[in-house]
Scaffold this motif. Structure first.
Motif, PDB file in Angstrom:
ATOM      1  N   VAL A 155      16.996  76.732 101.931  1.00  0.00           N
ATOM      2  CA  VAL A 155      18.281  76.860 102.632  1.00  0.00           C
ATOM      3  C   VAL A 155      18.056  77.156 104.108  1.00  0.00           C
ATOM      4  O   VAL A 155      18.730  76.599 104.980  1.00  0.00           O
ATOM      5  N   VAL A 156      17.087  78.026 104.404  1.00  0.00           N
ATOM      6  CA  VAL A 156      16.793  78.323 105.811  1.00  0.00           C
ATOM      7  C   VAL A 156      16.292  77.079 106.534  1.00  0.00           C
ATOM      8  O   VAL A 156      16.701  76.784 107.666  1.00  0.00           O
ATOM      9  N   LEU A 157      15.409  76.325 105.901  1.00  0.00           N
ATOM     10  CA  LEU A 157      14.891  75.103 106.522  1.00  0.00           C
ATOM     11  C   LEU A 157      15.969  74.047 106.714  1.00  0.00           C
ATOM     12  O   LEU A 157      15.861  73.193 107.585  1.00  0.00           O
ATOM     13  N   ARG A 158      17.023  74.125 105.882  1.00  0.00           N
ATOM     14  CA  ARG A 158      18.068  73.113 105.953  1.00  0.00           C
ATOM     15  C   ARG A 158      19.214  73.500 106.882  1.00  0.00           C
ATOM     16  O   ARG A 158      19.943  72.624 107.347  1.00  0.00           O
ATOM     17  N   THR A 159      19.413  74.780 107.143  1.00  0.00           N
ATOM     18  CA  THR A 159      20.594  75.207 107.890  1.00  0.00           C
ATOM     19  C   THR A 159      20.189  75.785 109.242  1.00  0.00           C
ATOM     20  O   THR A 159      19.867  75.051 110.160  1.00  0.00           O
ATOM     21  N   ARG A 160      20.216  77.125 109.349  1.00  0.00           N
ATOM     22  CA  ARG A 160      19.894  77.780 110.617  1.00  0.00           C
ATOM     23  C   ARG A 160      19.058  79.022 110.344  1.00  0.00           C
ATOM     24  O   ARG A 160      19.135  79.613 109.264  1.00  0.00           O
ATOM     25  N   VAL A 202      11.125  84.941 107.162  1.00  0.00           N
ATOM     26  CA  VAL A 202      10.909  84.918 108.612  1.00  0.00           C
ATOM     27  C   VAL A 202      10.021  83.739 108.999  1.00  0.00           C
ATOM     28  O   VAL A 202      10.247  83.067 110.018  1.00  0.00           O
ATOM     29  N   THR A 203       9.008  83.465 108.179  1.00  0.00           N
ATOM     30  CA  THR A 203       8.152  82.301 108.435  1.00  0.00           C
ATOM     31  C   THR A 203       8.955  81.009 108.364  1.00  0.00           C
ATOM     32  O   THR A 203       8.814  80.117 109.220  1.00  0.00           O
ATOM     33  N   ALA A 204       9.798  80.883 107.325  1.00  0.00           N
ATOM     34  CA  ALA A 204      10.639  79.689 107.207  1.00  0.00           C
ATOM     35  C   ALA A 204      11.601  79.574 108.391  1.00  0.00           C
ATOM     36  O   ALA A 204      11.837  78.475 108.907  1.00  0.00           O
ATOM     37  N   ALA A 209      13.219  77.085 113.514  1.00  0.00           N
ATOM     38  CA  ALA A 209      13.471  77.202 114.946  1.00  0.00           C
ATOM     39  C   ALA A 209      12.542  76.292 115.751  1.00  0.00           C
ATOM     40  O   ALA A 209      12.948  75.664 116.734  1.00  0.00           O
ATOM     41  N   TRP A 210      11.257  76.202 115.305  1.00  0.00           N
ATOM     42  CA  TRP A 210      10.318  75.320 115.988  1.00  0.00           C
ATOM     43  C   TRP A 210      10.728  73.862 115.864  1.00  0.00           C
ATOM     44  O   TRP A 210      10.680  73.100 116.841  1.00  0.00           O
ATOM     45  N   ARG A 211      11.164  73.449 114.680  1.00  0.00           N
ATOM     46  CA  ARG A 211      11.624  72.069 114.493  1.00  0.00           C
ATOM     47  C   ARG A 211      12.851  71.783 115.335  1.00  0.00           C
ATOM     48  O   ARG A 211      12.979  70.700 115.935  1.00  0.00           O
ATOM     49  N   GLU A 212      13.769  72.727 115.399  1.00  0.00           N
ATOM     50  CA  GLU A 212      14.971  72.531 116.198  1.00  0.00           C
ATOM     51  C   GLU A 212      14.631  72.430 117.684  1.00  0.00           C
ATOM     52  O   GLU A 212      15.208  71.614 118.413  1.00  0.00           O
ATOM     53  N   GLU A 213      13.673  73.253 118.111  1.00  0.00           N
ATOM     54  CA  GLU A 213      13.261  73.198 119.514  1.00  0.00           C
ATOM     55  C   GLU A 213      12.607  71.858 119.833  1.00  0.00           C
ATOM     56  O   GLU A 213      12.864  71.264 120.888  1.00  0.00           O
TER      57      GLU A 213
END
Length: 454
Positions: A155-160, A202-204, A209-213
């Protein structure tokens, strides 16, 4: 009094921060929790470098296959245990297994809803450990927490990223309250489990965040490249507009002068004819003033590499090509010029565009093919003029040229504006070739000849 006011202000600020946090929590986890949000397949660029071309279509769905495979593995635990259990226990374990196995697959379509279903399965597993040790030792019940942790990470990887904190607080807040109420034996294991889950989430969140950046950086670079190309195109069009302004202004000035002098060349000029000439002159002068008013704003510094320093100097033509060749030779480019056909006067716009195309082609050869030889071919044919600028491969490494790379676009604009055709591509030996044909009609020839006679 001041201390009391400051304390009340601090409390109001803290209450405002808490209300804001609760509002975000409600928006993220409660509002439209089961909304349909399908996960798109991977982009072609992300799979084209490591997957054969025939399998790229299926490789784009690889994350979906991986999540589905995980859900199937969790589901298989149910069937394995159901066959070795009694009928009642088999039904209970089978229903619970579906509740555990469905949420990972559901993250592909309804991620927040998958979290709530997985949380329910996790809380039921805690109750099973406390009240039904027989069921609590079941592998499918024991797998509820690891599956829930995987669901939260998905869910974290898919949303925010902030959902990592929100889901962690909800999960272990509710689990802590439940463990106190039921007094289960596993209550002491909750703190280390919470710490481990926090580290994983936190790692996810950091990966998300890195992918979004990275995505934003790619979008910014794309927009910047498009904006640079658009700006270069506008600058080239402004340059063309300025040059056309000079060409049209010259002819309009000739018309005005000839209309003013015509009545004095004829004895006893009829009043009607004198009035017509005066009207022609007035219209020419008015058109010239309007042209200068509208297009005068683009008379800025010439960005071309070999532009004349005098802004009032006449526009270059193919007759002044030798000075251009001398300039590029002095800059280190060995260039040869070949003219075929019978040179003849061409319309001033065609002459100027042909000159600029040769100029830009040689400039590109200087920038991108240092040490190479170049050849300029000008062919005067019946229907127009042909241009060919070709250079060989560079003999040394070209220096970076900031802002370069859009010269071909400007040349193409000029050729298309005059109704011609152009090709630009690398040659087999590693050089570069620009070939253009600019049509010249008979009317244009007459106009050019007439302008020169005037």
């Amino acid at each position: 009094m001041n201390d009391t006011t400051q304390t009340q202000g601090t409390l109001r600020s803290e209450a405002r921060i808490a209300r804001g946090g609760l509002h975000r929590l409600r928006q993220d986890l409660f509002v439209d929790a089961f909304a349909f949000r399908p996960m798109p397949p991977l982009e072609d660029a992300k799979v084209s470098w490591w997957v054969p071309k025939g399998l790229q279509h299926w490789a784009r769905w690889l994350p979906h296959f991986a999540v589905g495979f995980f859900s199937v593995c969790v589901l298989l635990l149910t069937f394995t245990e159901s066959y070795t259990s009694g009928p009642l226990r088999g039904v209970l374990v089978g229903g619970f297994s579906l509740l555990v196995a469905i949420p990972p697959m559901l993250t592909l379509f309804r991620p927040v809803g998958a979290f709530w279903l997985s949380l329910g399965a996790f809380l039921l597993s805690m109750g099973a450990h406390a009240f039904a040790p027989v069921y609590g030792t079941s592998p499918i019940v024991s797998s509820a927490y690891p599956t829930h942790l995987v669901v939260m990470a998905l869910v974290v990887l898919r949303t925010r990223p902030r959902l990592a904190v929100e889901m962690w607080l909800v999960t272990f807040g509710v689990a802590g309250v439940l463990s106190v109420l039921i007094g289960g034996s596993d209550a002491g294991d909750l703190p280390p489990v919470a710490v481990f889950s926090g580290v994983l989430l936190v790692t996810a969140a950091a990966v998300r965040a890195w992918r979004e950046e990275r995505r934003q950086v790619v979008e910014t670079r794309t927009v910047t490249a498009e904006e640079r190309g658009r700006r270069t195109l506008l600058e080239e069009r402004a340059l063309i507009a300025r040059e056309l302004h000079d060409v049209v202004a010259h002819h309009m000035s000739v018309i005005a002068i000839q209309a003013e002098a015509a009545p004095y060349r004829v004895e006893n000029t009829p009043p009607e004819l004198a009035t017509s000439f005066a009207t022609i002159r007035e219209n020419a002068v008015a058109a010239l003033a309007e042209l200068r008013r509208i297009l005068g704003v683009v008379r800025s510094a010439d960005p071309d590499a070999f532009a004349e320093s005098d802004p009032e100097a006449p526009q270059p033509t193919l007759a002044t090509l030798d000075s251009l060749l001398d300039s590029v030779r002095s800059a280190g480019l060995n260039v040869e010029a070949v003219v075929t056909g019978a040179p003849r006067p061409l319309p001033q716009g065609v002459e100027l565009s042909a000159y600029r195309i040769v100029q830009e082609g040689l400039s590109n050869a200087l920038r991108h093919s240092p040490g190479a030889d170049a050849r300029v071919e000008i062919s005067y044919v019946l229907g127009g003029i042909g241009l060919r600028i070709v250079n060989g491969p560079p003999s040394r490494l070209a220096k970076p040229s900031p802002g370069a790379g859009h010269g071909v676009l400007g040349m193409r604009e000029r050729v298309q504006m005059l109704g011609g055709e152009m090709t630009a591509d690398h040659t087999e030996d590693g050089g570069f070739e620009v070939a253009a044909f600019i049509p010249v009609g008979s009317a244009a020839d007459d106009a050019a000849t007439g302008g020169q006679q005037a």
